[in-house]
Design a protein around this motif. Structure first.
Motif, PDB file in Angstrom:
ATOM      1  N   GLY A   1       1.739  -9.446  -3.171  1.00  0.00           N
ATOM      2  CA  GLY A   1       0.751  -9.842  -4.035  1.00  0.00           C
ATOM      3  C   GLY A   1       0.295  -8.670  -4.915  1.00  0.00           C
ATOM      4  O   GLY A   1      -0.794  -8.879  -5.949  1.00  0.00           O
ATOM      5  N   VAL A   2       0.687  -7.581  -4.805  1.00  0.00           N
ATOM      6  CA  VAL A   2       0.368  -6.533  -5.778  1.00  0.00           C
ATOM      7  C   VAL A   2       1.072  -6.698  -6.992  1.00  0.00           C
ATOM      8  O   VAL A   2       2.510  -6.870  -7.112  1.00  0.00           O
ATOM      9  N   THR A   3       0.523  -6.585  -7.987  1.00  0.00           N
ATOM     10  CA  THR A   3       1.107  -6.733  -9.445  1.00  0.00           C
ATOM     11  C   THR A   3       2.070  -5.298  -9.896  1.00  0.00           C
ATOM     12  O   THR A   3       1.611  -4.522  -9.397  1.00  0.00           O
ATOM     13  N   ILE A   4       2.894  -5.562 -10.636  1.00  0.00           N
ATOM     14  CA  ILE A   4       3.739  -4.318 -11.026  1.00  0.00           C
ATOM     15  C   ILE A   4       2.798  -3.328 -11.757  1.00  0.00           C
ATOM     16  O   ILE A   4       2.877  -2.181 -11.559  1.00  0.00           O
ATOM     17  N   ARG A   5       1.849  -3.898 -12.677  1.00  0.00           N
ATOM     18  CA  ARG A   5       0.787  -3.223 -13.274  1.00  0.00           C
ATOM     19  C   ARG A   5       0.147  -2.566 -12.369  1.00  0.00           C
ATOM     20  O   ARG A   5      -0.131  -1.086 -12.573  1.00  0.00           O
ATOM     21  N   ASP A   6      -0.403  -2.854 -11.261  1.00  0.00           N
ATOM     22  CA  ASP A   6      -1.270  -2.204 -10.441  1.00  0.00           C
ATOM     23  C   ASP A   6      -0.304  -1.094  -9.701  1.00  0.00           C
ATOM     24  O   ASP A   6      -0.841   0.284  -9.540  1.00  0.00           O
ATOM     25  N   ILE A   7       0.819  -1.259  -9.585  1.00  0.00           N
ATOM     26  CA  ILE A   7       1.849  -0.208  -8.953  1.00  0.00           C
ATOM     27  C   ILE A   7       1.861   0.859  -9.942  1.00  0.00           C
ATOM     28  O   ILE A   7       1.874   2.005  -9.818  1.00  0.00           O
ATOM     29  N   VAL A   8       2.357   0.561 -11.248  1.00  0.00           N
ATOM     30  CA  VAL A   8       2.335   1.414 -12.440  1.00  0.00           C
ATOM     31  C   VAL A   8       1.192   2.358 -12.510  1.00  0.00           C
ATOM     32  O   VAL A   8       1.288   3.892 -12.766  1.00  0.00           O
TER      33      VAL A   8
END
Length: 173
Positions: free
Chosen positions: A77-84
């Protein structure tokens, strides 16, 4: 050359119009593999931008869409944007006491899985076997994604894994 010889530089290559304009290795060999540490974050985010521009990924999507092995972990459920953005909420803090010295800490275990720190008998099997991606897939969530910036190196490792899945190449390639 005078600056490079005096500065704390292991090696440097300067390109100009696609050709090597300057190359010097005062503290390593040209063929040595060099750990880039935090500089790697710039490379992985640049590659992700290129892949998004090519339409091969969307940073609005959840990471498990690109790495199914993460669907039963804290990454789900974690977006790629949040990881970046270093806002994944994953529990692997580097700023806590013992992050680099306490074998119980998740960041220590991450570095042990890479072979940078010694393993301990009680470490997860993935750490003992040096299987970093398997270890990353066991991490749980500490906080809600997208709410708080936290400099956590495992974010970049997850993004590199995603790039490898999308391109079929190692991140170094």
């Amino acid at each position: 050359s005078q600056y490079v010889d005096r500065a704390s530089i292991d090696g440097i290559v300067i390109l100009h119009r696609g050709k090597i304009a300057y190359e010097n290795y005062p503290r390593m060999r040209a063929t040595d593999h060099h750990l880039l540490f935090s500089l790697s974050k710039v490379y992985v985010s640049t590659v992700i931008s290129i892949l998004e521009d090519q339409g091969r990924l969307s940073t609005a999507e959840h990471i498990e869409n690109y790495i199914p092995e993460l669907s039963s972990s804290g990454w789900n459920g974690v977006t790629i944007r949040d990881i970046v953005d270093m806002a994944s909420g994953i529990n692997s803090p580097e700023w806590v006491d013992g992050a680099y010295t306490d074998p119980n800490r998740k960041h220590y275990q991450y570095e042990a899985s890479l072979g940078w720190l010694p393993t301990v008998d009680f470490h997860p099997k993935s750490v003992l076997e040096g299987s970093t991606y398997d270890f990353l897939a066991t991490l749980d969530r500490e906080s809600e994604p997208g709410k708080r910036f936290e400099y956590v190196s495992v974010n970049s490792a997850i993004l590199a894994w995603m790039v490898e899945n999308l391109t079929g190449k190692s991140f170094a390639e």
